[in-house]
Design a protein around this motif. Structure first.
Motif, PDB file in Angstrom:
ATOM      1  N   GLU A 426       0.831  -1.197   0.000  1.00 10.13           N
ATOM      2  CA  GLU A 426       0.000   0.000   0.000  1.00 10.13           C
ATOM      3  C   GLU A 426       0.874   1.260   0.000  1.00 10.13           C
ATOM      4  O   GLU A 426       0.592   2.239  -0.707  1.00 10.13           O
ATOM      5  N   CYS A 429       2.218   1.888  -3.411  1.00 10.73           N
ATOM      6  CA  CYS A 429       1.162   2.396  -4.282  1.00 10.73           C
ATOM      7  C   CYS A 429       0.902   3.894  -4.028  1.00 10.73           C
ATOM      8  O   CYS A 429       0.754   4.690  -4.955  1.00 10.73           O
ATOM      9  N   GLU A 473      -5.656  -4.069  -7.558  1.00  5.82           N
ATOM     10  CA  GLU A 473      -6.739  -3.851  -6.600  1.00  5.82           C
ATOM     11  C   GLU A 473      -6.420  -2.701  -5.646  1.00  5.82           C
ATOM     12  O   GLU A 473      -7.268  -1.835  -5.366  1.00  5.82           O
ATOM     13  N   THR A 474      -5.177  -2.709  -5.149  1.00  2.66           N
ATOM     14  CA  THR A 474      -4.785  -1.678  -4.179  1.00  2.66           C
ATOM     15  C   THR A 474      -4.807  -0.293  -4.821  1.00  2.66           C
ATOM     16  O   THR A 474      -5.314   0.678  -4.236  1.00  2.66           O
ATOM     17  N   ARG A 476      -6.583   0.721  -7.365  1.00  2.20           N
ATOM     18  CA  ARG A 476      -7.969   1.146  -7.599  1.00  2.20           C
ATOM     19  C   ARG A 476      -8.630   1.642  -6.313  1.00  2.20           C
ATOM     20  O   ARG A 476      -9.373   2.627  -6.307  1.00  2.20           O
ATOM     21  N   ARG A 477      -8.340   0.911  -5.229  1.00  2.00           N
ATOM     22  CA  ARG A 477      -8.934   1.302  -3.953  1.00  2.00           C
ATOM     23  C   ARG A 477      -8.432   2.700  -3.555  1.00  2.00           C
ATOM     24  O   ARG A 477      -9.220   3.574  -3.186  1.00  2.00           O
ATOM     25  N   LEU A 478      -7.118   2.904  -3.679  1.00  3.70           N
ATOM     26  CA  LEU A 478      -6.543   4.211  -3.285  1.00  3.70           C
ATOM     27  C   LEU A 478      -7.030   5.314  -4.205  1.00  3.70           C
ATOM     28  O   LEU A 478      -7.289   6.437  -3.763  1.00  3.70           O
ATOM     29  N   ARG A 480      -9.868   5.439  -5.716  1.00  2.00           N
ATOM     30  CA  ARG A 480     -11.267   5.706  -5.404  1.00  2.00           C
ATOM     31  C   ARG A 480     -11.359   6.739  -4.260  1.00  2.00           C
ATOM     32  O   ARG A 480     -12.186   7.621  -4.263  1.00  2.00           O
ATOM     33  N   ASP A 481     -10.464   6.548  -3.262  1.00  2.00           N
ATOM     34  CA  ASP A 481     -10.487   7.429  -2.092  1.00  2.00           C
ATOM     35  C   ASP A 481      -9.737   8.758  -2.334  1.00  2.00           C
ATOM     36  O   ASP A 481      -9.826   9.666  -1.523  1.00  2.00           O
TER      37      ASP A 481
END
Ligand code: ADP
Ligand code: MG
Length: 482
Positions: A426, A429, A473-474, A476-478, A480-481
């Motif tokens: 993370e 990323c 995945e990581t 995309r998650r970051l 998004r936020d």
């Protein structure tokens, strides 16, 4: 009255050699009828035999593996009989001076648990001699046919003492003997091809008696299971004869594996008189110490010794060793994988379970397997290091079977590596996003492929060890936020 069975086996084993016993024509299986013949095989006038030294080497090897005494001098005798399967009207054999004397076959006693090594004992041998095989007769409606391809092939006869006590022991004996012969490269012992044939001599006596009862010889037992079934049937038959007040007659009986019944072939009165005499065409053979030492150096470890060693040296359980050890190539494969991985138990599990199952499914022999010991070792190491989870390991194994690629390559390409710490990933990323505001904006504006711009920096930071799926995945998650 309780009876005990007494059994002695005479086993004929075709010795693996390139040429026949007393001539240079090829020894083989499956050639067109009567193509493997020459003047010696066909006994044409003036043709003289010359001993095949390799055949004798093989029998000396068998003898050494079985703990026999090797005769310092052996000779060749003619066994005279008239039958169309023998063009000479005699068979060259060894009568009173066989090459191997004594020795024993270690068997695993029946009734042992399948999960632990059971009790063992040595079954005593009388002798092993070398002779030549005869031709093959086929009887049909149109008459009888003869094929001399097998005639003159080296054949050894292994005679046991009347030392076996049940049909199951005879089964264990033949299984052990066959494994030893295959281990030594002495014979393939394929009973379907007639490379191993067995006559069983069976008698009964009251429990506690020491004298031997009258024996009956069973012929034409052409599989190890038929030997067991034939002997069990003969023991029952003899007990019932004696219990009805009858006496056992010495005879030769034919056991039919299909019907499970036997019938008398000939009785003692018709027994052959072979009028053996030394073959004047062949010299006696002296096997000196140097010859024996050379052959001894090429003798492999015996299967049961290997099984005990696997157990003590590697602590591999019996359920696994009993799968690995009967196949010498498979046990060599295992030892190599155990050495390379340093984890014998895990390597043994993969080989005895997954490798054999996949080979069976694909219908290919071990020799043709793309998965080699180094593959198994590599996979074992990845799993042991926690680099890939169990289910992923199965997937990697299947892929190795297909492509022959190293497990590390497959793991990385498929992104199966579980090794990278999530927190660390993370962080990498976040750094990648912070370093490229423009691509972040592009992605947010709907340009999905902009995400790829971050993957290079993340992979570099992870030294290539990150799971690509997890990276995606990581990110995309970051994003998004963000
Ligand atoms: P033959 O000359 O009839 O072939 P052998 O004495 O050479 O007889 O023995 C041949 C085989 O029969 C050997 O394997 C031997 O152990 C076995 N045998 C001999 N006597 C008996 C017996 N009474 N019961 C069972 N097996 C026997
Ligand atoms: Mg006999």
């Amino acid at each position: 009255m309780n009876y005990e069975a007494v059994i002695g086996l005479e086993v004929h084993v075709q010795v693996r050699t390139a040429s026949k016993m007393f001539t240079r024509v090829a020894a083989g299986f499956g050639a067109p009828e009567n193509s493997l013949t020459d003047p010696v095989v066909l006994a044409l006038p003036g043709a003289l035999p010359v001993m095949n030294r390799e055949a004798l080497n093989q029998v000396v090897k068998a003898g050494l593996m079985l703990g026999c005494a090797i005769a310092p001098v052996c000779k060749w005798d003619r066994k005279n009989y008239f039958y169309p399967d023998s063009p000479k009207n005699y068979q060259i054999s060894q009568y009173d001076n066989p090459i191997c004397v004594g020795g024993s076959v270690e068997i695993e006693l029946p009734g042992a648990s399948r999960n632990v090594m059971g009790a063992h004992r040595a079954v005593a041998l009388t002798r092993i001699h070398l002779e030549e095989d005869v031709g093959k007769l086929t009887h049909g409606a149109g008459g009888s046919l003869i094929d001399f391809n097998r005639a003159g092939t080296p054949l050894m006869e292994i005679v046991s003492e009347p030392d076996l006590r049940s049909a199951d022991e005879a089964f264990a004996y033949l299984t052990a003997l066959k494994t030893i012969m295959i281990y030594g490269g002495i014979s393939d012992c394929d009973m379907e091809k007639g490379q191993m044939r067995c006559d069983a001599n069976v008698s009964i006596r009251p429990v506690g008696a020491t004298a031997l009862g009258t024996k009956v010889e069973l012929k034409n037992l052409n599989s190890i299971s038929f030997v067991r079934a034939g002997i069990a049937h003969e023991i029952r038959r003899q007990v019932s004869v004696v219990e009805r007040g009858g006496a056992i007659v010495q005879e030769t009986r034919d056991y039919d594996g299909q019907t499970g019944a036997s019938q008398s072939l000939r009785s003692k009165e018709m027994a052959h008189d072979y009028r053996y005499f030394p073959d004047p065409d062949l010299m006696p053979v002296r096997v000196d110490e140097a010859w024996k030492a050379r052959i001894r150096a090429g003798c492999p470890e015996l299967p049961f010794d290997k099984q005990r060693r696997f157990l003590s040296e590697y602590q591999v359980p019996y359920t696994i060793t009993s799968v690995l050890v009967p196949d010498r190539a498979l046990s060599d494969f295992f030892e190599e994988a155990a050495r390379l991985s340093g984890k014998p138990q895990a390597a043994g599990n993969w080989i005895a379970n997954d490798l054999l199952r996949e080979l069976g499914r694909a219908g290919i022999p071990l020799g043709a397997s793309r998965v080699r010991p180094a593959h198994v070792a590599g996979l074992v190491k990845l799993v042991e290091a926690g680099a890939i989870p169990g289910p992923a390991a199965r997937e990697v194994f299947a892929a190795m079977m297909e492509t022959g690629e190293a497990p590390e390559v497959i793991v990385d390409r498929r992104g199966l590596r579980a090794g990278t710490d999530a927190g660390e990933l993370e962080q990498w990323c976040r750094e990648a996003l912070a370093g490229d505001a423009r691509s972040v904006a592009d992605f947010k504006a709907g340009k999905d492929s902009a995400i790829n711009a971050f993957k290079g920096p993340v992979m570099r930071a992870a030294k290539g060890k990150a799971n690509p799926k997890l990276v995606d995945e990581t990110l995309r998650r970051l994003l998004r936020d963000a």
